[in-house]
Every structure is written in C-alpha cells, then in structure tokens.
Design a protein around this motif. Structure first.
Motif, PDB file in Angstrom:
ATOM      1  N   ASN A 269      53.402  44.037  49.038  1.00  0.00           N
ATOM      2  CA  ASN A 269      54.813  44.296  49.311  1.00  0.00           C
ATOM      3  C   ASN A 269      55.137  45.777  49.234  1.00  0.00           C
ATOM      4  N   GLN A 270      54.468  46.498  48.327  1.00  0.00           N
ATOM      5  CA  GLN A 270      54.724  47.934  48.161  1.00  0.00           C
ATOM      6  C   GLN A 270      53.764  48.802  48.947  1.00  0.00           C
ATOM      7  N   GLY A 271      52.851  48.190  49.679  1.00  0.00           N
ATOM      8  CA  GLY A 271      51.926  48.958  50.501  1.00  0.00           C
ATOM      9  C   GLY A 271      50.849  49.680  49.729  1.00  0.00           C
ATOM     10  N   GLU A 272      50.513  49.193  48.519  1.00  0.00           N
ATOM     11  CA  GLU A 272      49.457  49.812  47.722  1.00  0.00           C
ATOM     12  C   GLU A 272      48.106  49.244  48.161  1.00  0.00           C
ATOM     13  N   GLY A 273      47.527  49.892  49.146  1.00  0.00           N
ATOM     14  CA  GLY A 273      46.269  49.406  49.701  1.00  0.00           C
ATOM     15  C   GLY A 273      45.124  49.445  48.707  1.00  0.00           C
ATOM     16  N   THR A 274      45.112  50.436  47.817  1.00  0.00           N
ATOM     17  CA  THR A 274      44.022  50.563  46.851  1.00  0.00           C
ATOM     18  C   THR A 274      43.978  49.366  45.916  1.00  0.00           C
ATOM     19  N   THR A 275      45.142  48.939  45.426  1.00  0.00           N
ATOM     20  CA  THR A 275      45.198  47.770  44.551  1.00  0.00           C
ATOM     21  C   THR A 275      44.821  46.507  45.300  1.00  0.00           C
ATOM     22  N   THR A 276      45.321  46.374  46.524  1.00  0.00           N
ATOM     23  CA  THR A 276      45.026  45.188  47.331  1.00  0.00           C
ATOM     24  C   THR A 276      43.532  45.066  47.596  1.00  0.00           C
ATOM     25  N   VAL A 277      42.910  46.161  48.031  1.00  0.00           N
ATOM     26  CA  VAL A 277      41.475  46.141  48.330  1.00  0.00           C
ATOM     27  C   VAL A 277      40.672  45.879  47.062  1.00  0.00           C
ATOM     28  N   GLY A 278      41.086  46.457  45.943  1.00  0.00           N
ATOM     29  CA  GLY A 278      40.359  46.257  44.694  1.00  0.00           C
ATOM     30  C   GLY A 278      40.370  44.802  44.249  1.00  0.00           C
ATOM     31  N   ILE A 279      41.546  44.159  44.302  1.00  0.00           N
ATOM     32  CA  ILE A 279      41.638  42.756  43.888  1.00  0.00           C
ATOM     33  C   ILE A 279      40.836  41.864  44.823  1.00  0.00           C
ATOM     34  N   VAL A 280      40.981  42.091  46.135  1.00  0.00           N
ATOM     35  CA  VAL A 280      40.263  41.250  47.098  1.00  0.00           C
ATOM     36  C   VAL A 280      38.757  41.474  46.994  1.00  0.00           C
ATOM     37  N   THR A 281      38.324  42.684  46.666  1.00  0.00           N
ATOM     38  CA  THR A 281      36.899  42.962  46.499  1.00  0.00           C
ATOM     39  C   THR A 281      36.310  42.120  45.367  1.00  0.00           C
ATOM     40  N   VAL A 282      37.032  42.038  44.260  1.00  0.00           N
ATOM     41  CA  VAL A 282      36.557  41.214  43.144  1.00  0.00           C
ATOM     42  C   VAL A 282      36.528  39.741  43.546  1.00  0.00           C
ATOM     43  N   LEU A 283      37.527  39.296  44.303  1.00  0.00           N
ATOM     44  CA  LEU A 283      37.549  37.901  44.752  1.00  0.00           C
ATOM     45  C   LEU A 283      36.382  37.606  45.694  1.00  0.00           C
ATOM     46  N   VAL A 284      36.005  38.577  46.525  1.00  0.00           N
ATOM     47  CA  VAL A 284      34.840  38.404  47.399  1.00  0.00           C
ATOM     48  C   VAL A 284      33.577  38.220  46.567  1.00  0.00           C
ATOM     49  N   LEU A 285      33.433  39.024  45.510  1.00  0.00           N
ATOM     50  CA  LEU A 285      32.276  38.868  44.622  1.00  0.00           C
ATOM     51  C   LEU A 285      32.259  37.492  43.957  1.00  0.00           C
ATOM     52  N   VAL A 286      33.429  36.998  43.587  1.00  0.00           N
ATOM     53  CA  VAL A 286      33.512  35.661  42.986  1.00  0.00           C
ATOM     54  C   VAL A 286      33.030  34.608  43.970  1.00  0.00           C
ATOM     55  N   PHE A 287      33.472  34.705  45.226  1.00  0.00           N
ATOM     56  CA  PHE A 287      33.038  33.761  46.253  1.00  0.00           C
ATOM     57  C   PHE A 287      31.523  33.814  46.456  1.00  0.00           C
ATOM     58  N   LEU A 288      30.966  35.002  46.506  1.00  0.00           N
ATOM     59  CA  LEU A 288      29.532  35.150  46.765  1.00  0.00           C
ATOM     60  C   LEU A 288      28.696  34.557  45.636  1.00  0.00           C
ATOM     61  N   PHE A 289      29.073  34.843  44.403  1.00  0.00           N
ATOM     62  CA  PHE A 289      28.264  34.360  43.286  1.00  0.00           C
ATOM     63  C   PHE A 289      28.467  32.869  43.034  1.00  0.00           C
ATOM     64  N   THR A 290      29.656  32.352  43.278  1.00  0.00           N
ATOM     65  CA  THR A 290      29.849  30.910  43.131  1.00  0.00           C
ATOM     66  C   THR A 290      29.075  30.142  44.199  1.00  0.00           C
ATOM     67  N   SER A 291      28.969  30.698  45.410  1.00  0.00           N
ATOM     68  CA  SER A 291      28.172  30.037  46.450  1.00  0.00           C
ATOM     69  C   SER A 291      26.699  30.004  46.067  1.00  0.00           C
ATOM     70  N   LEU A 292      26.213  31.057  45.414  1.00  0.00           N
ATOM     71  CA  LEU A 292      24.831  31.064  44.944  1.00  0.00           C
ATOM     72  C   LEU A 292      24.619  30.019  43.852  1.00  0.00           C
ATOM     73  N   ILE A 293      25.548  29.931  42.916  1.00  0.00           N
ATOM     74  CA  ILE A 293      25.432  28.948  41.834  1.00  0.00           C
ATOM     75  C   ILE A 293      25.454  27.530  42.397  1.00  0.00           C
ATOM     76  N   VAL A 294      26.291  27.295  43.411  1.00  0.00           N
ATOM     77  CA  VAL A 294      26.356  25.970  44.032  1.00  0.00           C
ATOM     78  C   VAL A 294      25.022  25.607  44.658  1.00  0.00           C
ATOM     79  N   ASP A 295      24.402  26.553  45.359  1.00  0.00           N
ATOM     80  CA  ASP A 295      23.098  26.278  45.973  1.00  0.00           C
ATOM     81  C   ASP A 295      22.051  25.930  44.921  1.00  0.00           C
ATOM     82  N   LEU A 296      22.096  26.609  43.786  1.00  0.00           N
ATOM     83  CA  LEU A 296      21.131  26.324  42.731  1.00  0.00           C
ATOM     84  C   LEU A 296      21.401  24.968  42.071  1.00  0.00           C
ATOM     85  N   LEU A 297      22.661  24.549  42.056  1.00  0.00           N
ATOM     86  CA  LEU A 297      22.988  23.250  41.467  1.00  0.00           C
ATOM     87  C   LEU A 297      22.494  22.088  42.318  1.00  0.00           C
TER      88      LEU A 297
END
Length: 308
Positions: A269-297
């Motif tokens: 809403n405030q146009g803070e791209g740095t905060t937006t990219v930082g949060i989404v970057t961490v969420l991308v890492l969460v998706f990647l590692f959870t997909s790996l854990i699922v494959d191992l399960l």
C-alpha cells in the motif's frame, strides 16, 4: 537419498533466482516511482527526491538494483524501509506471529480434515459421507472474509468463548479463532481429498489381500489403507504451509493479528518495494524447502518409493 537431496538443493538455485527476479521486476517496475509517492499530492523538492533515489539505489539500472539486492541477500541483508528500519527487523517481528498462526491453522486442518476424510471415505455413499461433502462444499463456497466475520461475531461477541480481536499475538489461545478461519478452506480440501483416496483404495487389490489374511481392521485401516491414501494429502499439505503464511492478509486484518500479512499489505500500500520483496523472498524459500520435505516424506509413507 543424500545424492537426491543434494541434486534437489542445486535445482532450487535457478528456481529461487527466477522467482525472486520476477518478483523484483514486478515490484520495482510496475507500480511507478515509490519515492515520488512518499509526498502524496504535495509537490516534492527535486533535490530531496534525487537524494532519496540515490540512497535507496533507484537511480541505478534495474539489473544493477537486482544484483545489489542478491549480493546483500547472500550476506543476510534485506535492505531498509523508507522509515529507516531494517527489513530484517520488520520480518523478525512479523514472521513469528504468522508462524504461530499458521501452526494453529495447520494443526486444525490436519487433525480435523484427515479425521473427517477418513470417516467419510470408510462410509462412502452413506449419511456421514453426504454430511461431510455438504459441509466441506459449504466452507469452500463461503469467502474467507465472510467466514471470519461470522466466526468473530458468533464465537467472540455473542457467545464470548474467545477474544474477538487478538490483543497478544504470543498467546496461542487468542490465535485459535483466526487459525480456524485461516485453515478452514484448506481443511475442506484435505477432508475431500482424503475421502476420495480412502474410498478408492478400499477397492484395491492389496486391501482385499489384507482382508483375506484376516488382519485386524485397525491395522488394515491405520497401516495399509491410511499410509497409501495420504500421499496426495501430504502433497497438498506441503504446498499449503507457504500458502497459509502468505495468504493470511485477510485473516490478520479481520482479527488484528500483527503478522506477515499485515506488514505485506502495508508495504504494498505504501509502495515499499524492499519490504515486499524481502517478505516474498522468505515465503519463496518456505515453499521450496517444504516441497523438498514433502518429496522425502513419500518414501516414509510408501516403502516402494526410493530415491537414487
């Protein structure tokens, strides 16, 4: 197994670079000039605008900005907000709140969703199965914000069982209601997916063999049937972890939960791209590692699956 994990980790690198690049381009290119937007309707001083552009690196080419961001990211730096705070500090306050909320929602959907799905699958075509299908279809049809206000009014205001708005995000008891709302849609999908796989596997050859051997029903259902039926459910649950954390904007807004969803909404809403990219970057890492854990399960649930 170790070789497979190493190969998957290497495959994550181009995926991570590609997704973060796409997000970076969308955030820094499409919305316009975030520095100019800080003044709103007022006419800014051109010298101040240029100084801020230089401070945050917006005067550099876009590819150079992305390169600097990735270099800082490797060093654990996520940049600085327009208010002067480090993005890592903002995320350090918001992510623990959303993680607690996501855990409550995840436990809610796993326990209740799988339980309903198992009983509905075992009683396929009967009254219990029909009731579960109707209830889950109803939950899927109702928007999350409508369900949130209904839960808040009924359980928080009318009955007084829980606090309508979260006042202390560290108190798990106050996160039960928003967690139930956040996990309600996923619970419906888990229940229906479990019900479908259970009812299909009941007619398989290995189930008839287990019954012919005279194995106890508890062992047949709990070991043979459930383990094979949970593979697609685990796949859904693995991808849903990241969705719960990233999709909590509406739920956190309704119940005043100061988590990632609120911070992401404020940043966009405030146009803070740095905060937006930082949060989404961490969420991308969460998706990647959870997909790996699922494959191992998969190998844990089905011994026939082996990774070279």
């Amino acid at each position: 197994m170790g070789r497979y994990v190493a190969r998957r980790l290497l495959q994550m690198i181009p995926v991570f670079i590609g997704t973060t690049l796409l997000i970076f381009l969308m955030v820094h290119w499409l919305p316009g000039d975030p520095i100019r937007a800080l003044w709103g309707d007022k006419v800014p001083d051109p010298a101040q605008v240029e100084a801020l552009r230089h401070k945050y690196g917006f005067d550099l080419p876009l590819w150079h900005q992305y390169w600097n961001y990735m270099v800082d990211l490797v060093q654990g730096k996520f940049g600085e907000t327009f208010g002067g705070r480090q993005v890592s500090d903002v995320m350090g306050e918001a992510f623990p709140v959303t993680i607690r909320l996501a855990i409550v929602a995840f436990v809610f959907e796993v326990v209740l969703g799988i339980t309903l799905g198992v009983f509905a699958g075992l009683k396929a075509g009967k009254a219990l199965d029909t009731v579960v299908l109707i209830l889950t279809l109803l939950v899927i049809s109702v928007p999350v914000f409508v369900l949130g206000y209904i839960f808040q009014t009924v359980f928080g205001v009318e009955l007084g069982w829980v606090t309508p708005n979260v006042k202390d995000s560290e108190d798990i008891s106050q996160l039960i209601l928003p967690g139930a709302v956040l996990g309600s849609l996923s619970l419906a999908y888990v229940a229906r997916l479990t019900r479908t796989t259970i009812s299909e596997n009941l007619r398989s050859d290995y189930m008839r063999t287990a019954l012919a051997k005279g194995l106890p029903r508890r062992r047949i259902v709990g070991v043979h049937l459930l383990r094979n039926s949970l593979i697609p459910v685990v796949t859904f649950l693995g991808t849903d972890i990241g969705a719960l954390m990233g999709g909590a904007i509406v739920t956190e807004g309704i119940f005043n939960v100061q988590g990632v969803g609120q911070q992401l909404y404020r940043a966009v809403n405030q146009g803070e791209g740095t905060t937006t990219v930082g949060i989404v970057t961490v969420l991308v890492l969460v998706f990647l590692f959870t997909s790996l854990i699922v494959d191992l399960l998969y190998a844990v649930l089905d011994p026939r699956i082996r990774y070279a």
